[in-house]
Write an enzyme that holds these catalytic residues in place. Structure first.
Site, PDB file in Angstrom:
ATOM      1  N   ASN A  20     -20.746  48.095  16.089  1.00 41.05           N
ATOM      2  CA  ASN A  20     -20.537  47.001  17.151  1.00 41.05           C
ATOM      3  C   ASN A  20     -19.777  45.860  16.485  1.00 41.05           C
ATOM      4  OD1 ASN A  20     -20.789  44.975  18.986  1.00 41.05           O
ATOM      5  ND2 ASN A  20     -22.633  44.614  18.502  1.00 41.05           N
ATOM      6  N   TRP A  21     -18.539  45.882  16.666  1.00 42.72           N
ATOM      7  CA  TRP A  21     -17.533  44.939  15.913  1.00 42.72           C
ATOM      8  C   TRP A  21     -17.774  43.363  16.178  1.00 42.72           C
ATOM      9  CZ3 TRP A  21     -11.777  47.284  16.284  1.00 42.72           C
ATOM     10  CH2 TRP A  21     -11.971  48.592  15.715  1.00 42.72           C
ATOM     11  N   LYS A  22     -18.746  43.371  17.471  1.00 40.32           N
ATOM     12  CA  LYS A  22     -18.716  41.811  17.995  1.00 40.32           C
ATOM     13  C   LYS A  22     -17.494  41.187  18.171  1.00 40.32           C
ATOM     14  CE  LYS A  22     -23.072  41.892  15.588  1.00 40.32           C
ATOM     15  NZ  LYS A  22     -24.277  41.089  15.562  1.00 40.32           N
ATOM     16  N   HIS A  74     -27.057  43.549  24.858  1.00 41.88           N
ATOM     17  CA  HIS A  74     -27.091  43.225  23.428  1.00 41.88           C
ATOM     18  C   HIS A  74     -27.750  41.943  23.371  1.00 41.88           C
ATOM     19  CE1 HIS A  74     -26.005  41.943  19.442  1.00 41.88           C
ATOM     20  NE2 HIS A  74     -25.687  43.153  19.095  1.00 41.88           N
ATOM     21  N   GLU A  82     -27.113  39.216  21.723  1.00 39.15           N
ATOM     22  CA  GLU A  82     -26.316  38.139  21.771  1.00 39.15           C
ATOM     23  C   GLU A  82     -26.020  37.753  23.340  1.00 39.15           C
ATOM     24  OE1 GLU A  82     -23.671  39.543  18.724  1.00 39.15           O
ATOM     25  OE2 GLU A  82     -25.251  39.448  17.274  1.00 39.15           O
ATOM     26  N   GLU A 131     -33.429  47.042  19.053  1.00 38.93           N
ATOM     27  CA  GLU A 131     -32.848  46.013  18.116  1.00 38.93           C
ATOM     28  C   GLU A 131     -33.587  44.732  17.929  1.00 38.93           C
ATOM     29  OE1 GLU A 131     -28.402  46.615  17.355  1.00 38.93           O
ATOM     30  OE2 GLU A 131     -28.573  45.450  18.992  1.00 38.93           O
ATOM     31  N   GLY A 135     -28.165  40.879  12.014  1.00 41.97           N
ATOM     32  CA  GLY A 135     -27.064  39.765  11.392  1.00 41.97           C
ATOM     33  C   GLY A 135     -27.941  38.951  10.341  1.00 41.97           C
ATOM     34  N   GLY A 186     -23.837  46.443  13.229  1.00 37.97           N
ATOM     35  CA  GLY A 186     -23.183  45.484  13.475  1.00 37.97           C
ATOM     36  C   GLY A 186     -22.249  45.131  12.213  1.00 37.97           C
ATOM     37  N   GLY A 187     -22.688  44.246  11.224  1.00 39.92           N
ATOM     38  CA  GLY A 187     -21.931  43.796  10.223  1.00 39.92           C
ATOM     39  C   GLY A 187     -21.306  44.933   9.200  1.00 39.92           C
TER      40      GLY A 187
END
Ligand code: PEP
Length: 254
Positions: free
Chosen positions: A9-11, A98, A100, A170, A176, A237-238
């Site tokens: 997930n590149w966000k 997600h 976020e 998650e 993150g 993610g990261g």
């Protein structure tokens, strides 16, 4: 069908030019560093979808996902992107819910359920994300929260539809933050979720459901997490923004 997957997930990172360079690099390193050709999904910003789709060009083991979709087919929803548009851009999957999106865009389980249905109606595989906050974990509410997120967002699907979905547990406190759930903590929730699925849809469907873990997955913890019996891979993610790290994670899939 239960699959082992590393989803990135590149966000809100990388635009079309940097995305092109990243995917070219990934495609160069993937065959050499991942001899088992693990299944990868890239969830990229909407603005990158057509660029990445053209680079992947129907790649057999690397698929393209959106990070979000709107619940309507089309219309006066300025700034939004519909499922038919995502399909036209070359997506086969989409993240839904997600944390976020839940936190910053106030997406609740009932809206997310509409999005899940909308994805499925258009032939997109939803990757339904769920998980508890730190406060909820500390208040011993993890199972209750997860259960409600699943019951309201996903488990009202008919069995044939549910079977198309991928799940991603998650824990919000691990996203993150560098604080990864221990394999035991993650496995405990995954087993609970698989049991819920079994109660709702039966043993066969429960065993076939892919449940990913997400939350600070890195090359040095992926193998331990992926070795857990109910963890079928990761939503990353990261570390998905570094080609070598992401491929090392994908390579840790059993
Ligand atoms: C995510 O964005 O879904 C995620 C798990 O992020 P990170 O790996 O950076 O914790």
């Amino acid at each position: 069908m239960r699959k082992k997957i590393a989803a990135g997930n590149w966000k809100m990172n990388l635009g079309p030019i940097t995305a092109r360079a990243f995917v070219n690099d990934l495609l160069t390193q993937y065959p050499a560093t991942c001899p088992g050709h693990p299944k990868i999904i890239l969830a990229v910003p909407a603005i990158d979808l057509t660029t990445v789709a053209s680079l992947l060009d129907g790649h057999k083991t690397i698929s393209l996902a959106a990070q979000n979709l709107h619940q309507a087919d089309k219309g006066a929803y300025t700034g939004e992107i519909s499922a038919p548009m995502l399909v036209e851009a070359g997506c086969t999957h989409t993240l839904v819910g997600h944390s976020e999106r839940r936190e910053y865009f106030h997406e609740d389980n009932l809206l997310l359920h509409q999005k899940v249905r909308q994805a499925l109606k258009n032939g997109l595989t939803p990757i339904y994300c769920f998980g508890e906050t730190l406060a909820e974990r500390e208040a011993d509410q993890t199972f209750g929260v997860v259960e409600q997120q699943l019951r309201e967002g996903l488990l009202t699907l008919e069995p044939a539809q549910f079977q198309q979905a991928i799940l991603a547990y998650e824990p919000v406190w691990a996203i993150g933050t560098g604080k990864v759930a221990t394999p035991a903590q993650a496995q405990e929730v995954h087993a609970y979720v698989r049991n819920l699925i079994q109660t709702r849809y039966g043993e066969e469907i429960a065993q076939e459901t892919t449940i990913l873990y997400g939350g600070s997955v890195k090359p040095d913890n992926a193998q331990e997490l992926f070795a857990c019996p109910d963890i079928d891979g990761g939503l990353v993610g990261g570390a998905s923004l570094n080609v070598a790290d992401f491929l090392a994670i994908a390579n840790a899939l059993p």
